[in-house]
Design a protein around this motif. Structure first.
Motif, short mmCIF file in Angstrom:
data_model
loop_
_atom_site.label_atom_id
_atom_site.label_comp_id
_atom_site.label_asym_id
_atom_site.label_seq_id
_atom_site.Cartn_x
_atom_site.Cartn_y
_atom_site.Cartn_z
N THR A 102 9.01 7.93 -5.17
CA THR A 102 10.36 8.09 -5.72
C THR A 102 11.43 7.88 -4.67
OG1 THR A 102 10.24 10.47 -5.30
CG2 THR A 102 9.56 9.71 -7.48
N HIS A 103 11.04 7.78 -3.41
CA HIS A 103 12.01 7.60 -2.33
C HIS A 103 11.46 6.61 -1.32
CE1 HIS A 103 15.10 9.03 0.61
NE2 HIS A 103 15.73 9.29 -0.50
N GLY A 104 12.15 5.48 -1.16
CA GLY A 104 11.70 4.47 -0.20
C GLY A 104 10.80 3.42 -0.83
N ASN A 105 10.75 2.26 -0.18
CA ASN A 105 9.97 1.13 -0.67
C ASN A 105 8.52 1.27 -0.17
OD1 ASN A 105 9.20 -1.29 -1.77
ND2 ASN A 105 10.40 -2.56 -0.37
N VAL A 106 7.85 2.29 -0.67
CA VAL A 106 6.50 2.67 -0.24
C VAL A 106 5.70 3.08 -1.47
CG1 VAL A 106 5.16 4.10 1.35
CG2 VAL A 106 7.52 3.55 1.91
N TYR A 107 4.37 2.95 -1.37
CA TYR A 107 3.50 3.31 -2.48
C TYR A 107 2.49 4.36 -2.03
CZ TYR A 107 5.21 -1.13 -4.38
OH TYR A 107 6.02 -2.16 -4.82
N ASN A 108 2.24 5.33 -2.91
CA ASN A 108 1.07 6.18 -2.76
C ASN A 108 -0.13 5.41 -3.31
OD1 ASN A 108 2.51 8.37 -1.71
ND2 ASN A 108 2.97 9.15 -3.77
N ILE A 109 -1.30 5.67 -2.73
CA ILE A 109 -2.49 4.95 -3.17
C ILE A 109 -3.67 5.91 -3.29
CG2 ILE A 109 -3.06 4.33 -0.78
CD1 ILE A 109 -4.41 1.81 -1.86
N THR A 110 -4.47 5.67 -4.31
CA THR A 110 -5.73 6.37 -4.49
C THR A 110 -6.84 5.33 -4.61
OG1 THR A 110 -4.68 8.22 -5.64
CG2 THR A 110 -7.04 7.95 -5.95
N LEU A 111 -7.88 5.47 -3.78
CA LEU A 111 -9.01 4.54 -3.81
C LEU A 111 -10.29 5.30 -4.12
CD1 LEU A 111 -8.51 2.12 -0.77
CD2 LEU A 111 -8.05 1.67 -3.19
N LEU A 112 -11.12 4.68 -4.93
CA LEU A 112 -12.45 5.21 -5.22
C LEU A 112 -13.47 4.20 -4.74
CD1 LEU A 112 -11.90 6.58 -8.84
CD2 LEU A 112 -12.19 7.92 -6.75
N PRO A 113 -14.55 4.63 -4.07
CA PRO A 113 -15.55 3.69 -3.55
C PRO A 113 -16.33 3.04 -4.69
CG PRO A 113 -16.28 5.94 -3.24
CD PRO A 113 -14.87 6.03 -3.73
N SER A 114 -16.53 1.74 -4.58
CA SER A 114 -17.38 1.04 -5.53
C SER A 114 -18.65 0.56 -4.87
CB SER A 114 -16.63 -0.14 -6.16
OG SER A 114 -16.12 -1.00 -5.15
N SER A 115 -18.78 0.79 -3.54
CA SER A 115 -20.02 0.48 -2.83
C SER A 115 -21.03 1.59 -3.05
CB SER A 115 -19.75 0.32 -1.34
OG SER A 115 -18.82 -0.71 -1.09
N THR A 116 -22.29 1.24 -3.01
CA THR A 116 -23.35 2.25 -3.17
C THR A 116 -24.05 2.56 -1.86
OG1 THR A 116 -24.92 0.52 -3.75
CG2 THR A 116 -23.75 1.59 -5.57
N ALA A 117 -23.62 1.92 -0.78
CA ALA A 117 -24.27 2.12 0.51
C ALA A 117 -24.10 3.56 0.97
CB ALA A 117 -23.68 1.18 1.56
N LEU A 118 -25.11 4.11 1.61
CA LEU A 118 -25.08 5.51 2.04
C LEU A 118 -24.04 5.75 3.12
CD1 LEU A 118 -28.90 6.33 2.14
CD2 LEU A 118 -27.25 6.90 0.35
#
Length: 277
Positions: free
Chosen positions: A219-235
């Protein structure tokens, strides 16, 4: 006679004002720098020990900085993240809880970050790395007015490529390349590694792992929050959700992406910078 007295009064008033101004400008402190009060919030670009350096200070006083390899400015060497209270420091900042997420060593180190700033002009400071190796790095940066523009997914959507350095303790070491896709208008993002994760991964930096997620404009500034979920199955890939910050530098072209995500305990991280294709 009345008009003459009025003119004399006006002239006396002007002379008195000039005398006051001259007095206020004199003295031994006339050369002291005047640092405007305010915060260090904004987007900043510059160098750290000759390497490319860029980052953002958010409205909550958290800072997110990235730096590149000295020999290859296209490869991410690491990132810095922490918090300070610049609003009460009158042009100085100090963060004793900073963390360095180091692609070059595979470590996450506690680092103090200190320096000076002029609101929406410059941000200069130093980082004390300890250990491996021990030393102080100095950075200088200038304010980038892109921070004051509204986030626009459509203008930054596309394909980005880049590499991160792997620690020498990891086999295989070297560079790990990634391709990132940013989609408009959804803000969806995918991270695809071109190498498989190292089998003996002792690094705290994510290597060779794939992710899917979403960018959400702050809501403030030209920036993004990000959420990532792993799609790799490697241990060796973190199985928990990673969260962080993304910003884009569109000038000069080509556009660059700066991404840093952490797990809940900040014990694993993925610091990345890439260039739009």
């Amino acid at each position: 006679m009345h008009m003459q007295r009025k003119r004399v009064g006006v002239l006396f008033s002007l002379l008195f004002t000039l005398v006051l101004a001259a007095c206020s400008g004199g003295g031994g402190n006339s050369d002291a720098p005047v640092v405007p009060a305010g915060t260090a919030e904004g987007q900043w670009t510059g160098t750290m020990d000759g390497r490319d350096f860029a980052g953002v200070v958010l409205d909550n006083d958290t800072y997110w900085f990235w730096y590149h390899e000295a020999v290859n400015p296209l490869n991410a060497a690491g990132a810095l993240q922490g918090q300070w209270d610049s609003s009460t420091q009158n042009g100085t900042f100090a963060s004793l809880n900073g963390k360095a997420f180091r692609n070059d060593t595979g470590d996450i180190d506690l680092v103090p970050v200190t320096g000076l700033y002029v609101m929406q002009q410059k941000l200069d400071g130093e980082v004390t790395f300890n250990p491996n190796p021990t030393g102080t790095s100095t950075f200088t940066s200038a304010f980038d007015s892109e921070y004051n523009e509204p986030p626009d997914i459509a203008s930054v959507a596309g394909t980005y490529t880049g590499s991160v350095s792997a620690s020498s303790q990891i086999s295989p070491g070297g560079l790990y390349a990634y391709t990132i896709e940013v989609f408009s208008p959804s803000g969806d993002i995918t991270v695809v590694a071109t190498q498989v994760p190292p089998a003996g991964n002792t690094s705290k930096i994510e290597l060779g792992c794939n992710y899917t997620g979403t960018l959400i404009p702050r809501t403030h500034g030209n920036v993004y929050n990000i959420t990532l979920l792993p799609s790799s199955t490697a241990l060796t890939c973190t199985v928990e959700q990673l969260t962080g910050v993304v910003f884009f530098d569109t000038n000069p072209a080509p556009t660059k992406i700066y991404l840093l995500v952490l797990n809940g305990s900040s014990s694993r991280a993925f610091p990345f910078t890439g260039t739009k294709q």
